[in-house]
Design a protein around this motif. Structure first.
Motif, mmCIF file in Angstrom:
data_model
loop_
_atom_site.group_PDB
_atom_site.id
_atom_site.type_symbol
_atom_site.label_atom_id
_atom_site.label_comp_id
_atom_site.label_asym_id
_atom_site.label_seq_id
_atom_site.Cartn_x
_atom_site.Cartn_y
_atom_site.Cartn_z
ATOM 1 N N ALA A 108 49.076 43.785 67.865
ATOM 2 C CA ALA A 108 49.847 45.007 68.129
ATOM 3 C C ALA A 108 51.044 44.702 69.023
ATOM 4 C CB ALA A 108 48.948 46.063 68.766
ATOM 5 N N GLY A 163 44.833 43.522 70.085
ATOM 6 C CA GLY A 163 45.849 43.796 71.100
ATOM 7 C C GLY A 163 47.030 42.852 70.986
ATOM 8 N N ARG A 181 46.103 49.048 66.025
ATOM 9 C CA ARG A 181 45.117 49.357 67.076
ATOM 10 C C ARG A 181 43.970 50.211 66.538
ATOM 11 N NH1 ARG A 181 49.482 50.126 71.752
ATOM 12 N NH2 ARG A 181 49.557 47.955 72.386
ATOM 13 N N ARG A 233 50.267 51.537 66.081
ATOM 14 C CA ARG A 233 49.133 52.473 66.143
ATOM 15 C C ARG A 233 48.097 52.164 65.071
ATOM 16 N NH1 ARG A 233 51.744 58.375 67.576
ATOM 17 N NH2 ARG A 233 52.604 57.715 69.578
#
Length: 113
Positions: free
Chosen positions: A28, A25, A110, A107
């Motif tokens: 990202a 997280g 993740r 994306r």
């Protein structure tokens, strides 16, 4: 005794999964902010040029110096007669490119994390 051992392993697995999710997280989020910052620099350069900012001003020259390499091959993609229009289109496309690439990278981070 065996029950405690398996419970400890499950707890470690959950802790590891939670730590991994936190790191993914964070990566990202960093990637997202970097991409948005690049797009912001490009848009700011367009605004300064379109607004006839003094190119010798330290702020305008600093932003231009940052924007030039970030525009990549988009700098000379279109060459209309009006130089400002060319800058608006080319640097605008570069900003959109960075936002799209950033979205894809976030994306992927993740998903792979």
């Amino acid at each position: 005794m065996a029950e405690r051992d398996t419970t400890g392993r499950e707890t470690r697995r959950r802790d590891t999964a939670a730590a991994r999710a936190t790191v993914v997280g964070l990566l990202a989020a960093i990637a997202g902010w970097v991409g948005r910052l690049i797009a912001l620099v490009l848009v700011l350069h367009v605004i300064l040029v379109m607004g006839n900012a003094n190119p010798d001003n330290p702020i305008a020259s600093f932003v231009a110096g940052l924007a030039e390499p970030l525009a990549l091959a988009f700098k000379t993609l279109f060459t209309p007669e009006d130089a400002k229009l060319g800058l608006l289109v080319n640097y605008g496309l570069a900003a959109v490119f960075w936002l799209v690439v950033t979205s894809v990278v976030v994306r992927l981070i993740r998903r792979l994390g």
